[in-house]
Design a protein around this motif. Structure first.
Motif, mmCIF file in Angstrom:
data_model
loop_
_atom_site.group_PDB
_atom_site.id
_atom_site.type_symbol
_atom_site.label_atom_id
_atom_site.label_comp_id
_atom_site.label_asym_id
_atom_site.label_seq_id
_atom_site.Cartn_x
_atom_site.Cartn_y
_atom_site.Cartn_z
ATOM 1 N N GLU A 62 -73.814 46.829 -25.698
ATOM 2 C CA GLU A 62 -72.830 46.764 -26.776
ATOM 3 C C GLU A 62 -72.428 48.139 -27.286
ATOM 4 N N GLY A 63 -73.380 49.073 -27.371
ATOM 5 C CA GLY A 63 -73.059 50.410 -27.864
ATOM 6 C C GLY A 63 -72.008 51.109 -27.012
ATOM 7 N N PRO A 64 -72.253 51.248 -25.696
ATOM 8 C CA PRO A 64 -71.231 51.875 -24.849
ATOM 9 C C PRO A 64 -69.910 51.111 -24.839
ATOM 10 N N LEU A 65 -69.971 49.779 -24.944
ATOM 11 C CA LEU A 65 -68.730 48.999 -24.985
ATOM 12 C C LEU A 65 -67.914 49.346 -26.225
ATOM 13 N N GLN A 66 -68.589 49.479 -27.366
ATOM 14 C CA GLN A 66 -67.893 49.858 -28.600
ATOM 15 C C GLN A 66 -67.322 51.266 -28.494
ATOM 16 N N MET A 67 -68.071 52.166 -27.874
ATOM 17 C CA MET A 67 -67.583 53.537 -27.720
ATOM 18 C C MET A 67 -66.422 53.603 -26.742
ATOM 19 N N GLN B 162 -80.781 55.430 -48.109
ATOM 20 C CA GLN B 162 -80.372 56.703 -47.521
ATOM 21 C C GLN B 162 -79.706 56.477 -46.172
ATOM 22 N N ALA B 163 -80.244 55.544 -45.391
ATOM 23 C CA ALA B 163 -79.643 55.238 -44.091
ATOM 24 C C ALA B 163 -78.212 54.747 -44.269
ATOM 25 N N LYS B 164 -77.987 53.876 -45.246
ATOM 26 C CA LYS B 164 -76.628 53.385 -45.505
ATOM 27 C C LYS B 164 -75.683 54.533 -45.835
ATOM 28 N N GLN B 165 -76.167 55.474 -46.656
ATOM 29 C CA GLN B 165 -75.324 56.610 -47.023
ATOM 30 C C GLN B 165 -74.998 57.489 -45.815
ATOM 31 N N ILE B 166 -75.985 57.672 -44.936
ATOM 32 C CA ILE B 166 -75.747 58.461 -43.727
ATOM 33 C C ILE B 166 -74.674 57.797 -42.880
ATOM 34 N N TYR B 167 -74.755 56.473 -42.729
ATOM 35 C CA TYR B 167 -73.758 55.766 -41.921
ATOM 36 C C TYR B 167 -72.384 55.776 -42.593
ATOM 37 N N GLU B 168 -72.357 55.756 -43.914
ATOM 38 C CA GLU B 168 -71.074 55.864 -44.611
ATOM 39 C C GLU B 168 -70.400 57.194 -44.303
ATOM 40 N N ALA C 299 -61.908 51.461 -34.302
ATOM 41 C CA ALA C 299 -62.964 51.324 -33.303
ATOM 42 C C ALA C 299 -64.179 52.178 -33.674
ATOM 43 N N ALA C 300 -63.925 53.388 -34.173
ATOM 44 C CA ALA C 300 -65.027 54.259 -34.594
ATOM 45 C C ALA C 300 -65.764 53.659 -35.784
ATOM 46 N N MET C 301 -65.015 53.133 -36.750
ATOM 47 C CA MET C 301 -65.632 52.518 -37.918
ATOM 48 C C MET C 301 -66.439 51.282 -37.534
ATOM 49 N N VAL D 263 -69.780 52.367 -35.952
ATOM 50 C CA VAL D 263 -70.734 52.841 -36.957
ATOM 51 C C VAL D 263 -71.258 51.668 -37.788
ATOM 52 N N ALA D 264 -70.371 50.718 -38.129
ATOM 53 C CA ALA D 264 -70.798 49.556 -38.915
ATOM 54 C C ALA D 264 -71.837 48.736 -38.156
#
Length: 230
Positions: A184-189, A87-93, A207-209, A212-213
């Motif tokens: 890393e999170g803020p850097l990716q954002m 379910q988590a994978k589907q949410i991230y998809e 970058a958004a993908m 999330v990945a």
């Protein structure tokens, strides 16, 4: 009776009902890890902790069951729902598809107002990590994505994201606490924002993908570690 006197004795209606306040408290306790997956939610204990009636507690638990945060088990009663890897994978998809689309549209809009609003939320995320205020990290992250969707008039997509927000924040509450996620999170954002500033639709989408990945991979690792051995 004069209008002024009527106003003086008027009973103000509270912004939220007792049920809504109790719902917010229990949802927050689950998302923030006070109640952990698998924990029993005993009605009597919740009544005492929240200071509300059993009727209110039962309504809250039914609502949280509809959100996927509570499961009702035969002969055991309500528990905090176990997070499922699939379910988590589907949410991230779903997140990836919608957030990538929104980021691309933001870049194509070439709006300084969008960039400024995203930078403000991103600064809030960084400051919240610095202060170790995980609740504020979640609030500022939600603000970032609200901007991403609503400032390009993708309100239907934002409604879909909101339907998943509780589960998304449950996952975020785990991933944001992992090692180096505060860096890393803020850097990716920031890469999303940079691409939007440049008007680079494809770069913003990628970058958004990527963000999330990365979150998905962390969540899968955390959930796998929590999964009991067969």
């Amino acid at each position: 009776m004069s209008g002024a006197l009527k106003d003086a004795i008027r009973v103000e209606r509270p912004a939220k009902t007792l049920r809504e306040l109790a719902l917010d408290k229990v949802r927050e306790a689950i998302v923030n890890g006070y109640f952990r997956p698998g924990d029993r939610l005993v009605e009597r204990d919740l009544c005492a902790q929240l200071g509300v009636s059993r009727t209110v507690v039962r309504e809250v638990l039914r609502h949280l069951e509809s959100e996927g945060l509570v499961a009702i088990l035969p002969n055991k009663g309500p528990i905090v729902a176990q997070l499922d890897i699939d379910q988590a994978k589907q949410i991230y998809e779903i997140r990836g598809a919608l957030e990538g689309m929104a980021a691309r549209l933001c870049a194509e809009r070439r709006s300084p107002e969008i960039v400024a609003a995203l930078e403000e939320s991103l600064a809030g995320i960084r400051n919240s990590y610095r202060d170790n205020d995980m609740a504020a990290v979640l609030t500022n992250t939600s603000s970032f994505y609200h901007t991403l969707f609503t400032m390009v008039d993708r309100n239907v997509a934002w409604d879909v994201v909101n339907l998943l927000t509780v589960r998304i924040n449950h996952l975020r509450s785990m991933t944001i606490k992992t090692e180096r996620r505060g860096i890393e999170g803020p850097l990716q954002m920031s890469k999303i924002v940079d691409a939007i500033r440049r008007g680079d639709g494809e770069g913003a989408y990628r970058a958004a993908m990527d963000h999330v990945a990365a979150a998905s991979a962390i969540a899968e690792a955390v959930l796998s570690a929590k999964k009991p051995a067969d």
